[in-house]
Design an enzyme around this catalytic site. Structure first.
Site, PDB file in Angstrom:
ATOM      1  N   LYS A 113       0.814  -1.214   0.000  1.00 53.72           N
ATOM      2  CA  LYS A 113       0.000   0.000   0.000  1.00 53.72           C
ATOM      3  C   LYS A 113       0.852   1.271   0.000  1.00 53.72           C
ATOM      4  CE  LYS A 113      -4.346  -1.852   1.574  1.00 53.72           C
ATOM      5  NZ  LYS A 113      -4.029  -3.277   1.792  1.00 53.72           N
TER       6      LYS A 113
HETATM    7  C1  PLP Z   1      -4.623  -4.346   1.137  1.00 54.84           C
HETATM    8  C2  PLP Z   1      -3.908  -5.638   1.044  1.00 54.84           C
HETATM    9  C3  PLP Z   1      -4.302  -6.658   0.148  1.00 54.84           C
HETATM   10  C4  PLP Z   1      -5.530  -6.534  -0.730  1.00 54.84           C
HETATM   11  O1  PLP Z   1      -5.364  -5.589  -1.759  1.00 54.84           O
HETATM   12  P1  PLP Z   1      -6.625  -5.019  -2.557  1.00 54.84           P
HETATM   13  O2  PLP Z   1      -6.110  -3.917  -3.377  1.00 54.84           O
HETATM   14  O3  PLP Z   1      -7.593  -4.552  -1.502  1.00 54.84           O
HETATM   15  O4  PLP Z   1      -7.202  -6.151  -3.356  1.00 54.84           O
HETATM   16  C5  PLP Z   1      -3.553  -7.823   0.097  1.00 54.84           C
HETATM   17  N1  PLP Z   1      -2.470  -7.996   0.890  1.00 54.84           N
HETATM   18  C6  PLP Z   1      -2.058  -7.049   1.763  1.00 54.84           C
HETATM   19  C7  PLP Z   1      -0.874  -7.315   2.620  1.00 54.84           C
HETATM   20  C8  PLP Z   1      -2.757  -5.831   1.879  1.00 54.84           C
HETATM   21  O5  PLP Z   1      -2.346  -4.903   2.760  1.00 54.84           O
END
Ligand code: PLP
Length: 460
Positions: A113
Site C-alpha cells: 500500500k
Molecule cells: C490491502 C492488502 C491486500 C488486498 O489488496 P486489494 O487492493 O484490496 O485487493 C492484500 N495484501 C495485503 C498485505 C494488503 O495490505
C-alpha cells in the site's frame, strides 16, 4: 484526460478535481474516459527508464492539470531508494518453478500500500498548497491501510490524519508502526470497539454533511483513482524486468484495487495474458469469476483469517471492472449495484475470459503449506497474503509463460503465522528491530461518533 463515473453520469472531470473526492456524485467510481494505448516502440523506450521516470511517463498519460516538471519532481521524490530501499523500487525475486515475486513491500510500512499511498500524500500536499486549502483525513483501519496512510501523510503541510483503530486488537507490530509516529498532524484514535465500529463511525461522520464541510473531512480509501493509477506503474515495471513477451500475474486480492490496476495496464496494451485473482476464505471474488454471481457478505459472514488484509465482505473497487466488462453501460452497472447481490447474464459472464481473469481461493492450511514449500524450494520467506497468491498462481501456471506474483507484504508483519509454518521468527528489515518498545502516542475514545467529532473539533 477526463474522468467519468461508472454509474452513467457522463459529466467529465479533471484529475485534480477527482483527486480530493471520494465517490462520484451518483455513487459510482471514477474511471478515465478511455485507456491510453502504449505501443511497442514506446514500451521499448521505457525499458531504459528508472522507476520514477517510468511512473512519470505513465502518470502523465492520465494527468494533464499538473505541469510536467512538477509531476516529474513528485515522482522522483516519491519513488526513491530512500523510501523504497532499492534502485529498482520493485525488483523481481525469482522463486523456483517459473514463479517470480514482484517485491512491492519495501516501503516504510512493509506492505504494497505504500506504493500508492506515498504518491497520494505527495499529490495531496501539492494540490492543497496550490489551492491554499487544507484537509482532515478521517479513516478506519485494522492495520495496513492506516499505517500506510499515516506514514505517507506525516509532516505534510495542509493535512491532518485522524485514524480510528480498534483498541488493543491490532498486532503489537502494527500498533508500533502507527502509534510510534510523533508527528503533530497524525492523530491515532483507539476506539473501545471492533473494526466495524470504527468503520461505522467514519460513515456516520461522513454522512453529517454540515460537519464534513465545516471541518473539511476527506478520506484516503482504496477507491481513489490516484491510488489505482499509481499501482498501474509496477505492472509495467515488472513486465519490462521479466524480458518476456507475455506474462501472467497473480494478485492476492481483497478490495480488488491491486488487481484492478493490472486490468488497467492490460487495457493499455501491456501483454499480460492472465490476471489470477487469489482470495482467502473470504471468497466473494473467486465466486464471482467462477459463477458470474456477485454476493457480498455481511460482517458476520466475514471470516477472520491469517491473511487479515484480505478479509473483506465486499470488494469496493470491483465496480470498475464490471463497468468495462459490460462495455461501459453505466445504466446496467447502476441497476446491478443497486441490488444487495447480482448474477450476470450468461453472455456477460462469458466475456470474463476476454479480460484474462481467472481465480482461486486459499485457506489457512494452504497458506501454511505454501509458506513452508516456498521456504524449502527457494529459501524465501513469504508472508501470508503473498502465500495466498503463490498457492493460486501454482494452480494456473502455463508452460512457457512466466508467472509473476505480487508480494503484498513482508513476513515480518505477520510473525505469528510464520512461526506456525516454519518454527522460527521472520527476519526484520533494518530499522524495525524493537519498534514495539518505542514511545506510543494515541488517544483512547469510546466507540461513539460524537466523541470522535468532539475530538476532531478540538484538534483542528
Ligand atoms: C490491502 C492488502 C491486500 C488486498 O489488496 P486489494 O487492493 O484490496 O485487493 C492484500 N495484501 C495485503 C498485505 C494488503 O495490505
Amino acid at each position: 484526460m477526463r474522468y467519468v463515473s461508472t454509474r452513467g453520469d457522463t459529466t467529465e472531470r479533471r484529475f485534480c478535481d477527482i483527486l480530493l473526492e471520494g465517490l462520484a456524485p451518483d455513487g459510482g467510481l471514477y474511471l478515465p474516459v478511455s485507456y491510453p494505448q502504449v505501443d511497442a516502440a514506446t514500451l521499448n523506450r521505457w525499458r531504459a527508464l528508472p522507476y520514477a521516470d517510468l511512473a512519470f511517463e505513465i502518470l502523465s498519460l492520465y494527468i494533464d492539470d499538473i505541469p510536467a516538471d512538477d509531476l516529474r519532481a513528485i515522482c522522483r521524490r516519491v519513488y526513491s531508494k530512500a523510501i523504497f530501499g532499492t534502485d529498482a523500487i520493485t525488483p523481481l525475486k525469482p522463486l523456483a518453478d517459473g514463479i517470480s515475486l514482484v517485491a512491492l513491500s519495501n516501503g516504510p510500512t512493509l506492505a504494497f500500500k505504500d506504493m500508492a499511498m506515498q504518491l497520494l500524500g505527495a499529490l495531496f500536499e501539492y494540490e492543497l498548497s496550490r489551492r491554499g486549502e487544507h484537509l482532515n483525513i478521517l479513516g478506519a483501519t485494522s492495520g495496513d491501510t492506516g499505517s500506510a496512510a499515516e506514514h505517507a501523510m506525516r509532516g505534510k503541510r495542509g493535512i491532518r490524519v485522524f485514524m480510528l483503530s480498534p483498541h488493543g486488537r491490532m498486532s503489537p507490530f502494527q500498533q508500533a508502526q502507527m502509534f510510534s509516529l510523533q508527528d503533530e498532524n497524525i492523530h491515532n484514535l483507539a476506539l473501545e470497539g471492533v473494526f466495524d465500529d470504527c468503520q461505522d463511525i467514519v460513515k456516520a461522520v461522513g454522512n453529517d454533511l454540515a460537519f464534513k464541510r465545516a471541518h473539511r473531512i476527506g478520506t484516503v480509501n482504496s477507491i481513489n483513482w490516484a491510488r489505482l493509477m499509481a499501482q498501474v506503474v509496477y505492472y509495467f515495471a515488472a513486465y519490462l524486468q521479466s524480458r518476456a513477451d507475455t506474462v501472467d500475474v497473480a494478485v492476492p486480492s481483497g478490495n480488488f484495487g491491486n488487481i484492478c490496476a493490472g486490468h488497467v495496464a492490460r487495457m493499455m496494451g501491456l501483454a499480460v495474458g492472465r490476471l489470477v485473482c487469489a482470495t482467502n476464505e473470504n471468497d466473494v471474488l473467486d465466486e464471482f469469476f467462477r459463477t458470474g454471481i456477485y454476493r457480498p457478505r455481511s460482517s458476520a459472514q466475514t471470516h477472520e483469517t491469517s491473511s487479515p488484509s484480505m478479509d473483506i465482505s465486499k470488494a469496493s473497487n470491483f465496480e470498475r471492472f464490471v463497468f468495462d466488462l459490460l462495455s461501459r453501460d453505466g445504466a446496467r452497472v447502476k441497476q446491478l449495484f443497486a441490488q444487495p447481490s447480482f448474477a450476470l447474464a450468461p453472455h456477460e459472464h462469458a466475456r470474463i475470459a476476454e479480460f484474462g481473469f481467472v481465480s482461486g481461493r486459499s485457506t489457512h492450511a494452504d497458506r501454511i503449506a505454501t509458506i513452508r514449500s516456498t521456504w524449502q524450494r527457494s529459501q524465501t520467506m513469504i508472508d501470508t497474503h503473498t502465500a495466498d497468491g503463490v498457492k493460486v498462481a501454482r494452480e494456473h501456471q502455463r508452460a512457457g509463460v512466466p508467472m509473476l506474483v505480487l508480494e503484498t507484504a513482508l513476513p515480518a508483519k505477520f510473525a505469528a503465522t510464520i512461526v506456525e509454518a516454519l518454527g522460527c521468527e521472520p527476519d526484520r528489515p533494518p530499522g524495525f528491530e524493537g519498534i514495539e518498545a518505542l514511545p506510543k502516542r494515541f488517544t483512547v475514545l469510546p466507540a461513539d461518533a460524537n466523541a470522535v467529532k468532539r475530538y476532531i473539533e478540538t484538534h483542528v
